[in-house]
Design a protein around this motif. Structure first.
Motif, mmCIF file in Angstrom:
data_model
loop_
_atom_site.group_PDB
_atom_site.id
_atom_site.type_symbol
_atom_site.label_atom_id
_atom_site.label_comp_id
_atom_site.label_asym_id
_atom_site.label_seq_id
_atom_site.Cartn_x
_atom_site.Cartn_y
_atom_site.Cartn_z
ATOM 1 N N SER A 54 18.421 30.528 2.023
ATOM 2 C CA SER A 54 18.609 28.834 2.059
ATOM 3 C C SER A 54 18.407 28.571 3.553
ATOM 4 O O SER A 54 19.176 29.293 4.525
ATOM 5 N N VAL A 55 18.067 27.298 3.818
ATOM 6 C CA VAL A 55 18.030 26.907 5.353
ATOM 7 C C VAL A 55 19.383 26.096 5.613
ATOM 8 O O VAL A 55 19.486 25.634 6.656
ATOM 9 N N GLU A 56 20.178 26.020 4.805
ATOM 10 C CA GLU A 56 21.464 25.525 5.016
ATOM 11 C C GLU A 56 22.308 26.482 6.052
ATOM 12 O O GLU A 56 22.222 27.631 6.253
ATOM 13 N N ALA A 57 23.088 25.361 6.818
ATOM 14 C CA ALA A 57 23.670 25.974 7.944
ATOM 15 C C ALA A 57 24.746 27.282 7.588
ATOM 16 O O ALA A 57 24.894 28.313 8.217
ATOM 17 N N ALA A 58 25.648 26.902 6.535
ATOM 18 C CA ALA A 58 26.455 27.910 5.942
ATOM 19 C C ALA A 58 26.759 27.685 4.738
ATOM 20 O O ALA A 58 26.456 26.552 4.023
ATOM 21 N N ASN A 65 26.511 19.183 -7.359
ATOM 22 C CA ASN A 65 27.764 20.057 -6.771
ATOM 23 C C ASN A 65 27.952 19.943 -5.295
ATOM 24 O O ASN A 65 28.987 19.417 -4.731
ATOM 25 N N ARG A 66 26.948 20.516 -4.875
ATOM 26 C CA ARG A 66 27.133 20.642 -3.246
ATOM 27 C C ARG A 66 25.908 19.955 -2.752
ATOM 28 O O ARG A 66 24.638 19.947 -3.016
ATOM 29 N N SER A 123 15.082 15.322 -4.813
ATOM 30 C CA SER A 123 15.802 14.850 -3.684
ATOM 31 C C SER A 123 16.471 15.660 -2.842
ATOM 32 O O SER A 123 16.710 16.913 -3.381
ATOM 33 N N LEU A 124 16.972 15.125 -1.772
ATOM 34 C CA LEU A 124 17.607 16.151 -0.850
ATOM 35 C C LEU A 124 18.871 16.935 -1.325
ATOM 36 O O LEU A 124 19.111 18.079 -0.890
ATOM 37 N N ALA A 132 27.020 18.459 2.966
ATOM 38 C CA ALA A 132 28.121 19.215 2.784
ATOM 39 C C ALA A 132 27.387 20.524 3.254
ATOM 40 O O ALA A 132 28.127 21.327 4.213
ATOM 41 N N ALA A 133 26.114 20.817 2.978
ATOM 42 C CA ALA A 133 25.176 21.968 3.451
ATOM 43 C C ALA A 133 24.826 21.518 4.739
ATOM 44 O O ALA A 133 24.187 22.693 5.510
#
Length: 380
Positions: free
Chosen positions: A317-321, A236-237, A351-352, A241-242
């Motif tokens: 999470s390490v995602e930016a937003a 999905n994401r 996978s990433l 996108a992250a």
């Protein structure tokens, strides 16, 4: 109080079956679909956004629970679309009744029906677009969809209460109101209802395969096919996108905060006891699929940080937003032996796009709370 209006031009409807029996028969099915959709939708909302008093009471079992309830939510909402259209067809001549308002009670009844129809159209339209992850509106989908769901239920209950005498008189083939209708219309009505049933079955069977594995071969119009995806699982994401890249993870460490905080490299995580579980990813859009996950038990990581047996967890999470960048995990989930910080998916390194280097997988949990790219665990 009665309102007097000048006579208007007569409106004639030549088609038959715009009668109370047809409307009642379709309305029973539509009402059942709305109630199932509402109940499962409220459950989904509280699983995603539990208030503090409920967080530790949400059950982590059965592990397939959310897959079932969210599948029912989307399937019942999809089935309600042709039912609503058929219901509106059966009753629309009443919009042209003259005078349009005969009394204060009649005015209030028409307003309540307008609210019911508007809420139903809004819920089904926005819910359907949500399954495609398309949001062509300026408001936040989740709280607005949730609020209008209560408006829909309330207006439905009010409508049933107001119209109950007519509903009762036409509820079955042998009800007094039904028997008073022209007998010649019976065969045509049965054919119409059979056609509506076929339409409901068609749209349900050709979309439910995204969550019901046995119906996968019939899935023609589902917005997402679980049979296709990276490492055997849809995404999905994405990492793009992250805004997560391999370069941003070059110095990645898992930090665990608690009475005895510590940090682990990916190699150190892989050296810990590994567990394998089979759990589904079940997303709010309605698709779901089971997969094999391998990783470290979350409760073991929390225990190493000095957490007690009743500890909660906060996952960052390490995602930016992102709306779910920080996820609260109640006690039952954090302590469940099936809840993993997963490092591998279907026998392969993540996978990433699936959350490398580590992600959460937990039973009976919405997909948006299966946090990817985990960087920090906190004892809560």
């Amino acid at each position: 109080m009665r309102f007097t209006l000048p006579p208007g031009p007569p409106v004639t409807f030549k088609a038959r079956l715009h009668d109370a029996r047809t409307a009642t028969a379709i309305g029973r099915w539509l009402g059942a679909a709305v109630v199932v959709c509402f109940a499962t939708g409220v459950l989904s909302h509280y699983l995603q956004h539990p208030p503090g008093w409920l967080a530790d009471r949400l059950p982590s079992r059965p592990y397939w629970g959310y897959r079932l309830t969210q599948g029912l939510h989307v399937a019942s909402g999809t089935a309600a679309v042709p039912l609503l259209l058929a219901k509106l067809w059966a009753v629309y001549p009443r919009l042209f009744a003259w005078p349009p308002v005969r009394s204060l009670r009649h005015a209030l009844e028409r307003i309540s029906v307008a609210v019911l129809v508007a809420a139903a159209l809004f819920e089904l339209f926005t819910g359907l677009l949500n399954t495609f992850q398309w949001y062509p509106w300026p408001f936040n989908f989740v709280p607005v969809h949730y609020a209008v769901a209560w408006l829909l239920l309330g207006s439905l209950l009010l409508h049933v209460a107001v119209r109950w005498p007519q509903i009762r008189d036409h509820f079955t083939r042998r009800s007094p109101g039904t028997l008073a209708l022209p007998a010649a219309d019976g065969p045509d009505r049965r054919q119409l209802l059979l056609g509506v049933t076929a339409a409901v079955g068609a749209v349900t069977l050709t979309t439910a395969g995204q969550s019901v594995t046995a119906l996968g071969a019939l899935e023609l119009f589902g917005p997402r096919s679980p049979a296709h995806g990276e490492q055997g699982l849809p995404v999905n994401r994405t990492a793009a996108a992250a805004r997560v890249t391999r370069a941003s993870l070059a110095d990645w460490r898992l930090t665990v905060h608690g009475p005895r905080p510590y940090a682990l490299t990916l190699a150190e995580l892989r050296a810990m006891p590994q567990y394998e579980v089979t759990l589904p990813i079940a997303c709010v859009e309605g698709w779901s699929k089971s997969a094999n996950w391998t990783g470290v038990r979350v409760r073991d990581l929390l225990e190493r940080a000095g957490a007690g047996p009743d500890a909660r967890a906060r996952v960052v999470s390490v995602e930016a937003a992102g709306a779910y960048r920080v996820m609260e995990m109640g006690r039952s989930y954090a302590q469940d032996p099936l809840t993993l910080l997963a490092l591998r998916l279907n026998g392969e390194v993540l996978s990433l796009d699936h959350g490398y280097p580590a992600r959460i997988i937990a039973p009976n949990r919405p997909g948006v709370l299966q946090t990817k790219w985990v960087g920090r665990l906190e004892v809560a």
